[in-house]
Write a protein that holds these residues in place. Sequence first.
Motif, short mmCIF file in Angstrom:
data_model
loop_
_atom_site.label_atom_id
_atom_site.label_comp_id
_atom_site.label_asym_id
_atom_site.label_seq_id
_atom_site.Cartn_x
_atom_site.Cartn_y
_atom_site.Cartn_z
N ARG A 268 -29.38 -20.27 -29.22
CA ARG A 268 -29.55 -20.92 -27.91
C ARG A 268 -28.39 -20.57 -27.00
O ARG A 268 -28.58 -20.24 -25.83
N GLU A 269 -27.17 -20.64 -27.56
CA GLU A 269 -25.98 -20.32 -26.76
C GLU A 269 -26.08 -18.88 -26.22
O GLU A 269 -25.60 -18.58 -25.14
N ALA A 270 -26.73 -18.02 -27.00
CA ALA A 270 -26.88 -16.62 -26.59
C ALA A 270 -28.01 -16.45 -25.57
O ALA A 270 -28.26 -15.34 -25.09
N GLY A 271 -28.74 -17.53 -25.29
CA GLY A 271 -29.74 -17.44 -24.23
C GLY A 271 -31.18 -17.47 -24.71
O GLY A 271 -32.11 -17.44 -23.89
N ALA A 272 -31.41 -17.52 -26.03
CA ALA A 272 -32.79 -17.58 -26.53
C ALA A 272 -33.28 -19.03 -26.45
O ALA A 272 -32.49 -19.96 -26.65
N ALA A 273 -34.56 -19.21 -26.19
CA ALA A 273 -35.13 -20.55 -26.22
C ALA A 273 -35.72 -20.77 -27.60
O ALA A 273 -36.66 -20.07 -28.00
N ILE A 274 -35.14 -21.71 -28.34
CA ILE A 274 -35.67 -22.02 -29.68
C ILE A 274 -36.32 -23.39 -29.58
O ILE A 274 -35.66 -24.36 -29.21
N THR A 275 -37.60 -23.45 -29.90
CA THR A 275 -38.29 -24.74 -29.81
C THR A 275 -38.93 -25.09 -31.15
O THR A 275 -39.38 -24.21 -31.88
N GLU A 276 -38.92 -26.40 -31.43
CA GLU A 276 -39.55 -26.88 -32.66
C GLU A 276 -41.00 -27.15 -32.36
O GLU A 276 -41.31 -27.89 -31.43
N GLU A 277 -41.90 -26.57 -33.13
CA GLU A 277 -43.32 -26.84 -33.01
C GLU A 277 -43.78 -27.44 -34.33
O GLU A 277 -43.08 -27.31 -35.33
N PRO A 278 -44.96 -28.07 -34.34
CA PRO A 278 -45.40 -28.69 -35.59
C PRO A 278 -45.42 -27.68 -36.76
O PRO A 278 -45.06 -28.02 -37.88
N ALA A 279 -45.78 -26.43 -36.47
CA ALA A 279 -45.91 -25.45 -37.56
C ALA A 279 -44.60 -24.78 -37.94
O ALA A 279 -44.50 -24.14 -38.98
N GLY A 280 -43.57 -24.88 -37.08
CA GLY A 280 -42.34 -24.16 -37.38
C GLY A 280 -41.44 -24.04 -36.16
O GLY A 280 -41.43 -24.91 -35.29
N LEU A 281 -40.71 -22.94 -36.07
CA LEU A 281 -39.78 -22.73 -34.96
C LEU A 281 -40.21 -21.51 -34.16
O LEU A 281 -40.59 -20.48 -34.73
N ARG A 282 -40.12 -21.63 -32.83
CA ARG A 282 -40.44 -20.51 -31.96
C ARG A 282 -39.15 -19.99 -31.33
O ARG A 282 -38.29 -20.78 -30.91
N CYS A 283 -39.03 -18.67 -31.27
CA CYS A 283 -37.91 -18.05 -30.54
C CYS A 283 -38.49 -17.20 -29.43
O CYS A 283 -39.28 -16.29 -29.67
N LYS A 284 -38.09 -17.56 -28.20
CA LYS A 284 -38.50 -16.78 -27.03
C LYS A 284 -37.21 -16.28 -26.40
O LYS A 284 -36.35 -17.10 -26.01
N ALA A 285 -37.05 -14.99 -26.37
CA ALA A 285 -35.74 -14.44 -26.01
C ALA A 285 -35.80 -13.65 -24.71
O ALA A 285 -36.82 -13.04 -24.41
N PRO A 286 -34.70 -13.66 -23.96
CA PRO A 286 -34.64 -12.83 -22.76
C PRO A 286 -34.48 -11.36 -23.15
O PRO A 286 -34.23 -11.05 -24.32
N ALA A 287 -34.62 -10.47 -22.18
CA ALA A 287 -34.51 -9.04 -22.48
C ALA A 287 -33.12 -8.71 -23.05
O ALA A 287 -32.97 -7.81 -23.88
N ARG A 288 -32.12 -9.46 -22.60
CA ARG A 288 -30.78 -9.22 -23.14
C ARG A 288 -30.09 -10.55 -23.42
O ARG A 288 -30.10 -11.45 -22.57
N LEU A 289 -29.50 -10.69 -24.62
CA LEU A 289 -28.80 -11.93 -24.98
C LEU A 289 -27.40 -11.92 -24.37
O LEU A 289 -26.90 -10.88 -23.93
N ASP A 290 -26.75 -13.09 -24.37
CA ASP A 290 -25.34 -13.19 -23.98
C ASP A 290 -24.47 -13.20 -25.23
O ASP A 290 -24.92 -13.65 -26.29
N ALA A 291 -23.21 -12.79 -25.06
CA ALA A 291 -22.28 -12.80 -26.19
C ALA A 291 -22.00 -14.23 -26.63
O ALA A 291 -21.99 -15.15 -25.82
#
Length: 418
Positions: A268-291
């Motif tokens: 998350r700190e690197a800019g990805a959106a991590i969300t909890e869903e009933p079935a598991g975890l979703r990662c939606k990431a930007p084209a480029r992460l932050d350090a």
Amino acid sequence: MDSIEIEGGRPLHGEVTVSGSKNATLPQIAAALLAPGRSTFRNVPDLADIRTMGRLIANMGPLVSSDRGTLSIDATDLSNPEAPYELVKTMRASVLVLGPLVARCGRARVSLPGGCAIGARPIDQHLKALQALGARIELTHGYVEAQSDGRLRGGRVLFDLPTVTGTENLLMAAALADGETVLENCAREPEVVALAEALVSMGARIEGAGSSTIHIQGVAALRPLDRAVIPDRIEAGTLLAAAAITGGDVLVRGARAVDLEAAIAKLREAGAAITEEPAGLRCKAPARLDAVDFITAPFPGFPTDLQAQLMACLSVARGASRVVETVFENRFMHVQELARMGADIAVDGHTAVVRGVERLSGAPVMATDLRASASLVLAGLRAEGKTIVQRVYHLDRGYEGLEQKLAGLGARIRRIKA
Ligand code: EPU
């Protein structure tokens, strides 16, 4: 030897399901040795390390069979409480049989595991703790010989440092000891908790697993197990990282947030959106992460088993990241290989400084450790052109069908059979 070929540059999309946990299965298979009769495990991953453990156990007398994710062990016969060098040298986790064997048979002969690519990895804490329970330990001809006159006796153990398999070995030994054992400075990893729960289902009396102090009241006998293995948090973290490095959007079914809090926080700190869903975890990431900076530590800290994978992600992030490895002394072997793909990483002792580059370029690479190999696959997914990851047998020790799972998410990846 097989290799994996990847044409990089495609964001991953879709859903993928996590397999059962390797590092939870291994100690539970060892725990089956504590009870005569037939134990059954479900959701067992089909991995080289699990097959090695099966061979190791079968060599001691028990009947071992497996069928599509279900493994049975009938440990009624345990006439040969020995773990030979030929099997132990290929898998350090073999040392997990030591506690159960000495607890049930009053003796064990287990090869010392020797060195390992990621560090020295001694087992002094396992041995010291078993001695505190009354085992006599001798090291001869490369083997640990452990003996006990009658049952082990409950005792107090203060581990010098939290050790995962050391804590697991002692949980199993103390479960059948005479009287109370108190273990302090224990490892708190989810795999330790899963083992404690499995032992409780066998009739053991254990309190405090998941905290640093565990109390065990020994019982005279245990019954066989019937368990489903928990999902593999390191595989789950690796798949989230695969979505993150490619700028993708992936639902990792079976991933549990409680097992991955430190990794989720860093993604998350690197800019990805991590969300909890009933079935598991979703990662939606930007084209480029932050350090981001991170430091590995025993659970609930950031897992050393995901360090290489997050470092691969940061190699293409915007800015410079500082990575400190505190658990193992030699766990940066992926750095030189990532450098061959264009990464800019400087290592000084336990610290790596990763200066994010705009692009990686595909190259032939290899690694001598499971998680390092996974990080090279991730880098290959991001890189321009073709990456060939050699020595895939390391990956096969700990990832079930990784290339099929990634292909299902749209990666252009295939195994090349030797
Ligand atoms: N240590 C000692 N003495 C001991 C035991 C450990 O000095 O008697 C040191 C180790 O050398 C290391 C630190 O303590 O520096 C922690 O090691 P730990 O004993 O916790 O590691 P482990 O039990 O051998 C398990 C996993 C590893 C994972 C580590 C750390 C299993 C089968 N293996 O190893 O998994 O990296 O905990 O979380 O559970 C992997 O799956 O790729 C892998 C290496």
